[in-house]
Design a protein around this motif. Structure first.
Motif, short mmCIF file in Angstrom:
data_model
loop_
_atom_site.label_atom_id
_atom_site.label_comp_id
_atom_site.label_asym_id
_atom_site.label_seq_id
_atom_site.Cartn_x
_atom_site.Cartn_y
_atom_site.Cartn_z
N GLY A 349 0.76 -1.25 0.00
CA GLY A 349 0.00 0.00 0.00
C GLY A 349 0.78 1.28 0.00
N ASN A 350 2.09 1.25 -0.24
CA ASN A 350 2.88 2.47 -0.15
C ASN A 350 3.05 3.20 -1.48
N GLY A 351 2.47 2.66 -2.56
CA GLY A 351 2.68 3.25 -3.87
C GLY A 351 1.74 4.39 -4.19
N LYS A 352 1.75 4.77 -5.49
CA LYS A 352 0.88 5.84 -5.96
C LYS A 352 -0.57 5.38 -5.95
N LEU A 353 -1.46 6.36 -5.99
CA LEU A 353 -2.88 6.08 -5.94
C LEU A 353 -3.32 5.18 -7.09
N SER A 354 -2.81 5.45 -8.30
CA SER A 354 -3.21 4.65 -9.46
C SER A 354 -2.82 3.20 -9.30
N GLY A 355 -1.62 2.95 -8.77
CA GLY A 355 -1.18 1.58 -8.55
C GLY A 355 -1.96 0.90 -7.46
N LEU A 356 -2.24 1.64 -6.38
CA LEU A 356 -3.02 1.08 -5.28
C LEU A 356 -4.41 0.70 -5.75
N TYR A 357 -5.02 1.58 -6.54
CA TYR A 357 -6.38 1.34 -7.02
C TYR A 357 -6.42 0.14 -7.95
N GLY A 358 -5.50 0.07 -8.89
CA GLY A 358 -5.47 -1.06 -9.82
C GLY A 358 -5.24 -2.38 -9.11
N LEU A 359 -4.30 -2.41 -8.18
CA LEU A 359 -4.02 -3.63 -7.43
C LEU A 359 -5.24 -4.03 -6.60
N ALA A 360 -5.85 -3.06 -5.94
CA ALA A 360 -7.01 -3.37 -5.11
C ALA A 360 -8.17 -3.89 -5.94
N MET A 361 -8.38 -3.31 -7.12
CA MET A 361 -9.48 -3.79 -7.96
C MET A 361 -9.21 -5.21 -8.44
N HIS A 362 -7.96 -5.53 -8.74
CA HIS A 362 -7.64 -6.91 -9.14
C HIS A 362 -7.98 -7.87 -8.00
N GLU A 363 -7.50 -7.55 -6.81
CA GLU A 363 -7.73 -8.47 -5.69
C GLU A 363 -9.21 -8.53 -5.32
N TRP A 364 -9.90 -7.41 -5.43
CA TRP A 364 -11.33 -7.42 -5.11
C TRP A 364 -12.11 -8.26 -6.12
N MET A 365 -11.73 -8.19 -7.40
CA MET A 365 -12.44 -8.99 -8.40
C MET A 365 -12.24 -10.49 -8.19
N ASN A 394 -11.39 -3.79 -17.00
CA ASN A 394 -12.66 -3.14 -17.34
C ASN A 394 -13.08 -2.15 -16.25
N VAL A 395 -12.97 -2.57 -15.00
CA VAL A 395 -13.38 -1.70 -13.89
C VAL A 395 -12.53 -0.43 -13.86
N VAL A 396 -11.23 -0.60 -13.95
CA VAL A 396 -10.34 0.57 -13.91
C VAL A 396 -10.63 1.50 -15.10
N TYR A 397 -10.78 0.92 -16.27
CA TYR A 397 -11.03 1.70 -17.48
C TYR A 397 -12.33 2.50 -17.37
N HIS A 398 -13.36 1.90 -16.84
CA HIS A 398 -14.67 2.55 -16.81
C HIS A 398 -14.88 3.44 -15.59
N THR A 399 -13.91 3.50 -14.69
CA THR A 399 -14.06 4.35 -13.51
C THR A 399 -12.97 5.41 -13.40
N ILE A 400 -12.00 5.38 -14.30
CA ILE A 400 -10.96 6.42 -14.35
C ILE A 400 -11.16 7.18 -15.66
N ASP A 401 -11.67 8.37 -15.58
CA ASP A 401 -12.06 9.10 -16.78
C ASP A 401 -10.90 9.36 -17.72
N SER A 402 -9.70 9.51 -17.19
CA SER A 402 -8.54 9.83 -18.04
C SER A 402 -8.12 8.68 -18.94
N LEU A 403 -8.66 7.49 -18.71
CA LEU A 403 -8.28 6.33 -19.52
C LEU A 403 -9.17 6.15 -20.74
N LYS A 404 -10.20 6.94 -20.86
CA LYS A 404 -11.14 6.77 -21.97
C LYS A 404 -10.41 6.88 -23.31
N GLY A 405 -10.79 6.02 -24.23
CA GLY A 405 -10.17 6.01 -25.55
C GLY A 405 -9.05 5.01 -25.70
#
Length: 622
Positions: A349-365, A394-405
């Motif tokens: 949990g010591n990394g950047k927010l984007s890395g924390l979020y992506g890792l957490a979404m993987h483990e949660w899925m 899919n979750v990260v892509y559809h919940t992080i607006d900057s990833l669209k496209g």
């Protein structure tokens, strides 16, 4: 937050009853654990008493049972130790050794006070002592009387364990300073299913467990804050953020606290402990999310921000993969990267927010594709890791607006192509522990497994696949589905035959490679000659762009499908051609326009087909 055990069970029964008519009829073994554990934080050892009620719901008579003793893997010369050191001798095409970087040769260097172990002190069945033997990470129990079909028996065990220095998943003093990551910490009954017993040695990889109910009491130094699986039953005695708002915490006298958790309908129980855990909560639709982390300059900002992102993520997950059926989930800093467990995960949990979020979404899925669906991860690691990677992206892509496209699955396709180019590919049907390389296992399970699902959308239509994933959830959760069960769901949803897709992409290492061989005119119309170069057949999306900019989809079904996928892009005219037989290496497509009006042709412009050589997928005219 306190949650009554009976209330949680009722919720699960109501949710299960809503779709009971659709549930396949497959028997499941059942367990009920009652454990009382005393943890000594000075010696890093624990003593435990375990009562295990075992329900043999199978039609078989059982003459023995098996338990996992996972922590015995963390001893010099264990199977995990030797396997890791042997794989490390392999030099990959990029020149690196094939280590699991977390394990390497670390186990071989553990000292007696650093190793892990689980020792059975006594074991009784229905009050009678039983004969048993320990073989590495497996306890084999020779029963004095067989367990008859559709009967219940009770095992009582006293055990002790030493928490290993953190090497893999569980242990003490991890790289980020967490004192105790307590996973695989208790003797756990192995799964018995329609294929028999699964006493899988803990060599490195994945898990398989019996669903049941857990009632766990953990007595530990009262300075420690705990999080993990289950609902805390005595928050008024514990506090540390678990008490109801405004409640007065009355801790008992003495230097220890006893944390009492219950967890309904789960197949494992994890907990973590540290005296410096910061505990915050976030209300989500229907449940409470808990966050336990070590506060520092980085986490002070990232973890509260991450907590606020969870409700939006869950809204997307619920709609596409099904609802979360429990009343809480815990994201806990611990372990060695990320590892999933029922009702909680251990993540770095010591990394950047984007890395924390992506890792957490993987483990949660993993909650969906392992904690609720529960395939045998040793036999089908790609059905857990691959499906989870697909969903995470899919979750990260559809919940992080900057990833669209962007293409959310580009990383998985690139990983698969690297696997093929490196010559490390083995069939995805390979047992997780038996892959020749760590790299081959990882890329096959995570990357190729995710490609399997995204490419399935190409075969049957993304809408059919997505509806099928929800149907899969409702029909097979808490049922231990296998690959055939999944394929039948997708066949029913799409109306197409898919045995060929499973056979080629899962059971072999044949590759997809199509090309546009030539373009010529015949009887005043352009004709494209397509060539199947690779060993795996596929249906073909061929897009024609005319000189005036019009696009037409020329769709060629594979005869093995016995049908067609629905039109996916309504803005484009679609022309469906005769089926292409897998026995025929070439196919001629009449394009309905003169050659002079052809600007370009492209096979699979959606890039969903895992074609290993796309250089010959496009043809442009002068």
């Amino acid at each position: 937050m306190k949650q009554s055990f009976s209330g949680a069970v009722l919720l699960l029964l109501l949710l299960a009853g809503a779709s009971l008519h659709a549930q396949p009829d497959r028997w499941q073994q059942r367990v009920k654990y009652t454990m009382d554990v005393q943890m000594n934080v000075q010696t890093n050892r624990l003593n435990g008493q375990q009562k295990l009620e075992y329900f043999n719901n199978s039609p078989d008579t059982l003459y023995k049972v098996f338990y996992h003793l996972y922590w015995n893997a963390f001893q010099p010369n264990s199977m995990m130790d030797v396997r890791s050191r042997e794989l490390g001798k392999t030099v990959l095409p990029n020149g690196r050794q094939d280590w699991d970087g977390r394990v390497r040769d670390r186990i071989s260097r553990l000292q007696p006070d650093e190793i892990g172990y689980q020792k059975v002190i006594s074991l009784k069945r229905d009050g009678r002592p039983q004969e048993y033997k320990v073989v590495g990470t497996i306890l084999e129990v020779m029963l004095d009387k067989p367990v008859l079909p559709n009967s219940k028996t009770v095992f009582d065990m006293d055990f002790e364990a030493q928490v290993p220095v953190q090497v893999r998943r569980s242990g003490r003093q991890n790289a980020e300073g967490v004192d105790f990551s307590m996973s695989q910490w208790y003797p756990k009954m192995c799964e018995y299913d329609y294929e028999g017993w699964h006493p899988t040695f803990y060599v490195a990889r994945e898990f398989y467990g019996v669903w049941g109910d857990y009632d766990v009491k953990i007595t530990i130094d009262k300075r420690y804050v705990l999080g993990g699986t289950g609902y805390l039953q005595n928050p008024e005695q514990i506090g540390y953020g678990y008490e109801a708002p405004g409640a007065t915490v009355k801790r008992p006298a003495g230097n220890t606290l006893t944390w009492h958790f219950v967890a309904p309908n789960v197949h494992d129980f994890m907990w973590a402990a540290d005296p410096d855990y910061k505990h915050i909560t976030q209300q989500v639709d229907g449940f409470t999310a808990h966050f336990l982390y070590l506060e520092n300059e980085t986490t002070r900002e990232t973890w509260p921000q991450f907590a606020k992102m969870v409700p939006r993520a869950y809204a997307w997950i619920r709609d596409h993969y099904g609802p979360y059926p429990y009343k809480q989930y815990s994201f806990i800093q611990g372990g060695d990267g990320g590892m999933e467990y029922p009702m909680g995960t251990l993540i770095m949990g010591n990394g950047k927010l984007s890395g924390l979020y992506g890792l957490a979404m993987h483990e949660w899925m993993h909650t969906w594709y392992q904690m609720m669906l529960g395939t045998n991860e040793s036999l089908y690691p790609w059905m857990d890791e691959g499906f989870t990677t697909f969903a995470e992206d899919n979750v990260v892509y559809h919940t992080i607006d900057s990833l669209k496209g962007r293409n959310p699955h580009a990383g998985s396709y690139n990983g698969y192509f690297i696997l093929v180019k490196a010559g490390l590919e083995e069939p995805m049907s390979t047992h997780a522990d038996y892959f020749d390389t760590n790299a081959g296992y990882s890329l096959s399970s995570y990357a190729k497994g995710a490609v399997f699902l995204e490419q399935l959308g190409y075969v049957i239509g993304a809408q059919n696949r997505d509806k099928g994933l929800l149907r899969y959830y409702w029909e097979w959760r808490f049922k231990h589905p296998n690959v055939n069960d999944f394929m039948r769901v997708m066949e029913k949803e799409s109306g197409l035959q898919l045995d060929w897709y499973r056979m080629f992409f899962v059971n072999t290492t044949r590759h997809i490679d199509y090309g546009i061989d030539s373009l010529y005119e015949q009887n005043g119309k352009a004709v494209a000659r397509l060539h199947r170069i690779g060993g795996m057949p596929m249906p073909i999306d061929l897009v024609l762009t005319t000189t005036n900019g019009k696009k037409v989809m020329h769709y060629i079904p594979l005869s093995s499908m016995f049908g067609e996928k629905p039109q996916e892009d309504s803005s484009m005219e679609r022309v469906t051609h005769a089926w292409w037989h897998w026995t025929h290496p070439t196919y001629e497509v009449e394009l309905n326009v003169p050659l002079s009006e052809v600007s370009s042709l492209e096979i699979d412009p959606s890039y969903r087909m895992a074609d290993i050589d796309r250089d010959n997928n496009v043809m442009r005219t002068e």
